[in-house]
Design a protein around this motif. Sequence first.
Motif, PDB file in Angstrom:
ATOM      1  N   LYS A  22    -134.840  58.321  96.713  1.00 46.58           N
ATOM      2  CA  LYS A  22    -133.482  58.305  97.275  1.00 46.58           C
ATOM      3  C   LYS A  22    -133.227  57.003  98.030  1.00 46.58           C
ATOM      4  N   MET A  23    -134.164  56.599  98.874  1.00 42.34           N
ATOM      5  CA  MET A  23    -134.004  55.360  99.641  1.00 42.34           C
ATOM      6  C   MET A  23    -133.944  54.141  98.733  1.00 42.34           C
ATOM      7  N   LEU A  24    -134.812  54.106  97.715  1.00 41.72           N
ATOM      8  CA  LEU A  24    -134.851  52.978  96.782  1.00 41.72           C
ATOM      9  C   LEU A  24    -133.513  52.847  96.064  1.00 41.72           C
ATOM     10  N   ASN A  25    -132.957  53.960  95.624  1.00 41.90           N
ATOM     11  CA  ASN A  25    -131.657  53.930  94.954  1.00 41.90           C
ATOM     12  C   ASN A  25    -130.555  53.463  95.891  1.00 41.90           C
ATOM     13  N   GLU A  26    -130.569  53.940  97.137  1.00 44.68           N
ATOM     14  CA  GLU A  26    -129.549  53.540  98.111  1.00 44.68           C
ATOM     15  C   GLU A  26    -129.661  52.052  98.449  1.00 44.68           C
ATOM     16  N   ILE A  27    -130.876  51.573  98.641  1.00 43.91           N
ATOM     17  CA  ILE A  27    -131.084  50.156  98.962  1.00 43.91           C
ATOM     18  C   ILE A  27    -130.691  49.279  97.782  1.00 43.91           C
ATOM     19  N   ASN A  28    -131.047  49.705  96.579  1.00 42.18           N
ATOM     20  CA  ASN A  28    -130.671  48.949  95.387  1.00 42.18           C
ATOM     21  C   ASN A  28    -129.159  48.797  95.313  1.00 42.18           C
ATOM     22  N   MET A  29    -128.447  49.871  95.562  1.00 41.94           N
ATOM     23  CA  MET A  29    -126.986  49.830  95.474  1.00 41.94           C
ATOM     24  C   MET A  29    -126.383  49.015  96.617  1.00 41.94           C
ATOM     25  N   SER A  30    -126.819  49.271  97.861  1.00 44.06           N
ATOM     26  CA  SER A  30    -126.167  48.637  99.003  1.00 44.06           C
ATOM     27  C   SER A  30    -126.563  47.184  99.222  1.00 44.06           C
ATOM     28  N   LEU A  31    -127.827  46.832  98.992  1.00 42.43           N
ATOM     29  CA  LEU A  31    -128.277  45.465  99.262  1.00 42.43           C
ATOM     30  C   LEU A  31    -128.321  44.569  98.026  1.00 42.43           C
ATOM     31  N   PHE A  32    -128.532  45.168  96.867  1.00 46.24           N
ATOM     32  CA  PHE A  32    -128.729  44.364  95.659  1.00 46.24           C
ATOM     33  C   PHE A  32    -127.665  44.600  94.591  1.00 46.24           C
ATOM     34  N   GLY A  33    -126.623  45.345  94.913  1.00 45.50           N
ATOM     35  CA  GLY A  33    -125.546  45.583  93.953  1.00 45.50           C
ATOM     36  C   GLY A  33    -126.018  46.269  92.688  1.00 45.50           C
ATOM     37  N   ASN A  34    -127.022  47.099  92.815  1.00 46.31           N
ATOM     38  CA  ASN A  34    -127.600  47.853  91.698  1.00 46.31           C
ATOM     39  C   ASN A  34    -128.180  46.936  90.607  1.00 46.31           C
ATOM     40  N   LYS A  35    -128.698  45.768  91.024  1.00 49.81           N
ATOM     41  CA  LYS A  35    -129.223  44.801  90.059  1.00 49.81           C
ATOM     42  C   LYS A  35    -130.741  44.810  89.942  1.00 49.81           C
ATOM     43  N   ASP A  79    -135.857  53.526 106.170  1.00 53.43           N
ATOM     44  CA  ASP A  79    -135.271  52.554 105.243  1.00 53.43           C
ATOM     45  C   ASP A  79    -135.776  51.154 105.556  1.00 53.43           C
ATOM     46  N   ALA A  80    -136.001  50.875 106.829  1.00 51.30           N
ATOM     47  CA  ALA A  80    -136.390  49.536 107.265  1.00 51.30           C
ATOM     48  C   ALA A  80    -137.688  49.082 106.609  1.00 51.30           C
ATOM     49  N   ILE A  81    -138.647  49.981 106.444  1.00 47.97           N
ATOM     50  CA  ILE A  81    -139.915  49.616 105.807  1.00 47.97           C
ATOM     51  C   ILE A  81    -139.678  49.203 104.364  1.00 47.97           C
ATOM     52  N   LEU A  82    -138.924  50.007 103.639  1.00 48.96           N
ATOM     53  CA  LEU A  82    -138.657  49.712 102.238  1.00 48.96           C
ATOM     54  C   LEU A  82    -137.788  48.468 102.093  1.00 48.96           C
ATOM     55  N   GLN A  83    -136.779  48.328 102.931  1.00 46.72           N
ATOM     56  CA  GLN A  83    -135.931  47.132 102.898  1.00 46.72           C
ATOM     57  C   GLN A  83    -136.739  45.883 103.206  1.00 46.72           C
ATOM     58  N   GLY A  84    -137.616  45.987 104.198  1.00 48.10           N
ATOM     59  CA  GLY A  84    -138.460  44.851 104.559  1.00 48.10           C
ATOM     60  C   GLY A  84    -139.364  44.439 103.411  1.00 48.10           C
ATOM     61  N   PHE A  85    -139.933  45.415 102.727  1.00 45.83           N
ATOM     62  CA  PHE A  85    -140.798  45.125 101.590  1.00 45.83           C
ATOM     63  C   PHE A  85    -140.011  44.423 100.490  1.00 45.83           C
ATOM     64  N   LEU A  86    -138.870  44.982 100.118  1.00 43.92           N
ATOM     65  CA  LEU A  86    -138.073  44.395  99.036  1.00 43.92           C
ATOM     66  C   LEU A  86    -137.559  43.012  99.416  1.00 43.92           C
ATOM     67  N   SER A  87    -137.237  42.818 100.681  1.00 42.13           N
ATOM     68  CA  SER A  87    -136.727  41.518 101.138  1.00 42.13           C
ATOM     69  C   SER A  87    -137.820  40.458 101.215  1.00 42.13           C
ATOM     70  N   SER A  88    -139.064  40.888 101.419  1.00 41.67           N
ATOM     71  CA  SER A  88    -140.151  39.928 101.594  1.00 41.67           C
ATOM     72  C   SER A  88    -140.762  39.454 100.287  1.00 41.67           C
ATOM     73  N   VAL A  89    -140.445  40.132  99.201  1.00 39.85           N
ATOM     74  CA  VAL A  89    -141.055  39.797  97.922  1.00 39.85           C
ATOM     75  C   VAL A  89    -140.323  38.635  97.279  1.00 39.85           C
ATOM     76  N   SER A  90    -141.098  37.708  96.751  1.00 41.75           N
ATOM     77  CA  SER A  90    -140.535  36.572  96.036  1.00 41.75           C
ATOM     78  C   SER A  90    -139.927  37.053  94.728  1.00 41.75           C
ATOM     79  N   PHE A  91    -138.704  36.637  94.458  1.00 42.96           N
ATOM     80  CA  PHE A  91    -138.057  37.003  93.204  1.00 42.96           C
ATOM     81  C   PHE A  91    -138.049  35.822  92.236  1.00 42.96           C
ATOM     82  N   ASP A  92    -139.108  35.010  92.305  1.00 44.10           N
ATOM     83  CA  ASP A  92    -139.231  33.874  91.402  1.00 44.10           C
ATOM     84  C   ASP A  92    -139.631  34.364  90.016  1.00 44.10           C
TER      85      ASP A  92
END
Length: 100
Positions: A22-35, A79-92
Amino acid sequence: MGYPLIYYFTSPYCAPCKSVTKMLNEINMSLFGNKLRIKKINIASDIEIARKFNVISVPTLIIGKTRLSVIIDKNEMTDAILQGFLSSVSFDDEDMLMEE
């Protein structure tokens, strides 16, 4: 810059996985535009893929060479833990995994 393939290892018998999903889906939609590209892998039926990635517990997220094995105390995770993880990962591109 693209978005990496995120391997999300889960199980239908895993109560914390439901919260993470649930959190992953919400973060994907709100922070990453479901991308974000998320490949949900059921370790009960996809045992070989779980072995390939050395996944021994769920929920586990793997992005490129970065891994988050979620250990939830009393079935709580913010949510902060999951958001922090996704934000810290290199998307290269070098971190992107290709689907099999």
